[in-house]
Design a protein around this motif. Structure first.
Motif, PDB file in Angstrom:
ATOM      1  N   THR A 102      16.771  22.202  15.859  1.00  0.00           N
ATOM      2  CA  THR A 102      17.660  23.220  15.574  1.00  0.00           C
ATOM      3  C   THR A 102      18.631  22.718  14.493  1.00  0.00           C
ATOM      4  N   ALA A 103      19.304  21.459  14.703  1.00  0.00           N
ATOM      5  CA  ALA A 103      20.140  20.815  14.162  1.00  0.00           C
ATOM      6  C   ALA A 103      19.645  20.875  12.562  1.00  0.00           C
ATOM      7  N   PHE A 104      18.340  20.470  12.366  1.00  0.00           N
ATOM      8  CA  PHE A 104      17.888  20.363  11.138  1.00  0.00           C
ATOM      9  C   PHE A 104      17.844  21.728  10.262  1.00  0.00           C
ATOM     10  N   MET A 105      17.496  22.822  11.004  1.00  0.00           N
ATOM     11  CA  MET A 105      17.495  24.118  10.504  1.00  0.00           C
ATOM     12  C   MET A 105      18.691  24.355  10.019  1.00  0.00           C
ATOM     13  N   LEU A 106      19.751  24.160  10.859  1.00  0.00           N
ATOM     14  CA  LEU A 106      21.248  24.620  10.740  1.00  0.00           C
ATOM     15  C   LEU A 106      21.689  23.496   9.521  1.00  0.00           C
ATOM     16  N   GLY A 107      21.171  22.346   9.366  1.00  0.00           N
ATOM     17  CA  GLY A 107      21.520  21.548   8.010  1.00  0.00           C
ATOM     18  C   GLY A 107      21.208  22.118   6.677  1.00  0.00           C
ATOM     19  N   GLN A 108      19.830  22.883   6.800  1.00  0.00           N
ATOM     20  CA  GLN A 108      19.321  23.284   5.412  1.00  0.00           C
ATOM     21  C   GLN A 108      20.404  24.598   5.088  1.00  0.00           C
ATOM     22  N   LEU A 109      20.749  25.114   6.267  1.00  0.00           N
ATOM     23  CA  LEU A 109      21.712  26.240   5.999  1.00  0.00           C
ATOM     24  C   LEU A 109      23.090  25.868   5.257  1.00  0.00           C
ATOM     25  N   LEU A 110      23.431  24.666   5.842  1.00  0.00           N
ATOM     26  CA  LEU A 110      24.862  24.008   5.181  1.00  0.00           C
ATOM     27  C   LEU A 110      24.496  23.664   3.991  1.00  0.00           C
TER      28      LEU A 110
ATOM     29  N   MET B 106      12.063  25.112  -0.370  1.00  0.00           N
ATOM     30  CA  MET B 106      11.113  24.633   1.065  1.00  0.00           C
ATOM     31  C   MET B 106      12.356  24.920   2.210  1.00  0.00           C
ATOM     32  N   GLY B 107      13.661  24.907   1.846  1.00  0.00           N
ATOM     33  CA  GLY B 107      14.321  24.795   3.015  1.00  0.00           C
ATOM     34  C   GLY B 107      14.468  26.031   3.985  1.00  0.00           C
ATOM     35  N   LEU B 108      14.456  27.215   3.156  1.00  0.00           N
ATOM     36  CA  LEU B 108      14.344  28.437   4.157  1.00  0.00           C
ATOM     37  C   LEU B 108      13.123  28.658   4.729  1.00  0.00           C
ATOM     38  N   TYR B 109      12.081  28.087   3.991  1.00  0.00           N
ATOM     39  CA  TYR B 109      10.469  28.198   4.296  1.00  0.00           C
ATOM     40  C   TYR B 109      10.533  27.591   5.555  1.00  0.00           C
ATOM     41  N   LEU B 110      10.950  26.222   5.607  1.00  0.00           N
ATOM     42  CA  LEU B 110      10.908  25.284   7.033  1.00  0.00           C
ATOM     43  C   LEU B 110      11.779  26.033   8.154  1.00  0.00           C
ATOM     44  N   CYS B 111      12.879  26.509   7.683  1.00  0.00           N
ATOM     45  CA  CYS B 111      13.749  27.238   8.901  1.00  0.00           C
ATOM     46  C   CYS B 111      12.891  28.383   9.392  1.00  0.00           C
ATOM     47  N   LYS B 112      12.188  29.186   8.704  1.00  0.00           N
ATOM     48  CA  LYS B 112      11.452  30.091   9.068  1.00  0.00           C
ATOM     49  C   LYS B 112      10.364  29.540   9.945  1.00  0.00           C
TER      50      LYS B 112
ATOM     51  N   LEU C 250       9.822  26.697  11.473  1.00  0.00           N
ATOM     52  CA  LEU C 250      10.433  26.194  12.631  1.00  0.00           C
ATOM     53  C   LEU C 250      11.029  27.257  13.839  1.00  0.00           C
ATOM     54  N   ALA C 251      11.654  28.304  13.090  1.00  0.00           N
ATOM     55  CA  ALA C 251      12.207  29.079  13.923  1.00  0.00           C
ATOM     56  C   ALA C 251      11.129  30.013  14.859  1.00  0.00           C
ATOM     57  N   ASP C 252      10.084  30.227  14.015  1.00  0.00           N
ATOM     58  CA  ASP C 252       9.095  31.075  14.707  1.00  0.00           C
ATOM     59  C   ASP C 252       8.312  30.065  16.013  1.00  0.00           C
ATOM     60  N   ALA C 253       8.303  28.769  15.511  1.00  0.00           N
ATOM     61  CA  ALA C 253       7.599  27.840  16.503  1.00  0.00           C
ATOM     62  C   ALA C 253       8.592  27.636  17.906  1.00  0.00           C
ATOM     63  N   LEU C 254       9.878  27.923  17.403  1.00  0.00           N
ATOM     64  CA  LEU C 254      10.877  27.681  18.662  1.00  0.00           C
ATOM     65  C   LEU C 254      11.222  29.036  19.363  1.00  0.00           C
ATOM     66  N   GLU C 255      10.474  30.043  18.771  1.00  0.00           N
ATOM     67  CA  GLU C 255      10.997  31.503  19.139  1.00  0.00           C
ATOM     68  C   GLU C 255      12.454  31.557  19.187  1.00  0.00           C
ATOM     69  N   ILE C 256      12.837  31.351  17.959  1.00  0.00           N
ATOM     70  CA  ILE C 256      14.256  31.794  17.597  1.00  0.00           C
ATOM     71  C   ILE C 256      14.213  32.753  16.456  1.00  0.00           C
ATOM     72  N   GLY C 257      15.051  34.040  16.849  1.00  0.00           N
ATOM     73  CA  GLY C 257      15.238  34.997  15.670  1.00  0.00           C
ATOM     74  C   GLY C 257      15.819  34.414  14.526  1.00  0.00           C
ATOM     75  N   LEU C 258      15.371  34.745  13.266  1.00  0.00           N
ATOM     76  CA  LEU C 258      16.296  34.311  12.236  1.00  0.00           C
ATOM     77  C   LEU C 258      15.980  35.509  11.281  1.00  0.00           C
ATOM     78  N   GLN C 259      17.279  36.040  10.888  1.00  0.00           N
ATOM     79  CA  GLN C 259      17.589  37.309  10.128  1.00  0.00           C
ATOM     80  C   GLN C 259      18.615  36.745   8.979  1.00  0.00           C
ATOM     81  N   ILE C 260      18.624  37.134   7.754  1.00  0.00           N
ATOM     82  CA  ILE C 260      19.551  36.926   6.538  1.00  0.00           C
ATOM     83  C   ILE C 260      20.140  38.222   5.992  1.00  0.00           C
ATOM     84  N   GLN C 261      21.156  38.315   5.476  1.00  0.00           N
ATOM     85  CA  GLN C 261      21.660  39.297   4.920  1.00  0.00           C
ATOM     86  C   GLN C 261      22.778  38.719   3.792  1.00  0.00           C
TER      87      GLN C 261
END
Length: 334
Positions: free
Chosen positions: A225-233, A295-301, A303-314
């Motif tokens: 999750t920290a990796f996913m958040l890092g991509q967003l940062l 690749m950043g947001l692609y990996l976020c999505k 990994l989010a699916d694998a961890l069953e984390i909802g991911l939405q973007i506006q």
């Protein structure tokens, strides 16, 4: 299989049999057989022929239903021919033998491809761990240079480190269940880890980070999750506007906790939003500013699916972007 499909499949045979029956009837009439007897024989033969068709249709339909049920129960459908029941006819046996040879060849090809992919992922993971050593050494060497050189080299090394980390997580995302560990984690711990990992990039771009209500506990793998958040940062820092600001805010929703990541950057055009999670998609901003891999947001999505984390973007072009991560959590009884 419907009765209509069955009849159409055997239409030529049906027409040939009917023509044969009427030819025999005509021959009997020409040889002096009474018309009543000929008609009776014709009706009996037609009824027998119809009964034969119905029995054949019922057998074929039952057989197809049996095979379809086996196919539906299989997770790996290429193993169907190995699980199918014993063939009933000589034609079926010959057909199944050919399909079995074809299936065996395909299974071997799939196994070889899986083995090659597994070896490649293992190599990437090993390479990533090995390359981190010279990167760390280069960072230490930078400390002995002048401030301007140190700043520039540190920036470039941070970019290399980010790409290496992304490669590692991409390789592991093929089978994430083997690596992640779900535990009860505080949002502040995850956010602090991500911010610390990208501190230099944020400072270099003058990005201010504000946090709100990060004391909530969630169930997730902190490292992933920290990796996913890092991509967003990274995205927020790369596509910043004037007086850049990132806000990380936690919000409880019953059995769920949301982490809202908002920035006041240049935003994403509306027509590109449906594609931001596509592999390799960079968009107008990525092409204009350069350095984007898509690749950043692609990996976020992924990994989010694998961890069953909802991911939405506006996002609104020119006004900023808001990404919401929704985690499972305990019910707050307070």
């Amino acid at each position: 299989m419907t009765i209509r499909e069955f009849i159409l499949d055997r239409l030529g045979r049906i027409i040939l049999r009917i023509a044969f029956l009427f030819t025999i009837a005509a021959f009997l009439l020409l040889t002096g057989t009474q018309p009543g007897i000929v008609t009776l024989l014709l009706i009996v033969c037609l009824l027998i022929f119809l009964l034969e068709l119905l029995i054949d249709f019922w057998k074929k339909k039952k057989r197809l239903s049996e095979l379809q049920a086996i196919m539906n129960e299989l997770d790996q459908r290429y193993l169907f021919i190995e699980c199918a029941p014993k063939p009933h006819t000589l034609y079926e046996r010959k057909l199944f033998d050919l399909l079995r040879l074809s299936g065996k060849s395909m299974i071997e090809a799939v196994s070889n491809a899986q083995a090659a992919g597994r070896e490649y992922r293992e190599y990437v993971e090993q390479w990533v761990h090995e390359i981190k050593t010279p990167i760390t050494a280069a960072k230490l060497i930078c400390q002995n240079t002048d401030s301007d050189t140190r700043r520039r080299l540190s920036t470039e090394l941070a970019q290399i480190d980010a790409h290496v980390e992304r490669a590692l997580f991409y390789a592991r995302s093929e089978s994430p269940e083997k690596d992640f560990i779900i535990s009860r984690t505080e949002l502040s711990t995850i956010c602090d880890e991500a911010i610390q990992a990208h501190k230099n990039l944020l400072i270099q771009n003058g990005v201010r980070v504000e946090t709100e209500n990060l004391s909530e506990l969630v169930y997730t793998d902190g490292k992933w999750t920290a990796f996913m958040l890092g991509q967003l940062l990274q995205n927020a820092a790369r596509y910043h506007g004037e007086e850049p600001l990132i806000t990380l805010a936690g919000k409880r929703l019953g059995r769920q906790v949301q982490l809202v990541v908002w920035d006041n950057g240049i935003g994403i055009p509306a027509h590109e939003l449906p594609r931001v999670f596509d592999r390799g998609f960079t968009g107008k901003n990525g092409r204009n500013r350069g350095g984007s891999t898509g690749m950043g947001l692609y990996l976020c999505k992924r990994l989010a699916d694998a961890l069953e984390i909802g991911l939405q973007i506006q996002s609104t072009a020119g006004a900023g972007t808001c990404v919401t991560l929704t985690f499972p959590a305990e019910v707050n009884n307070n």
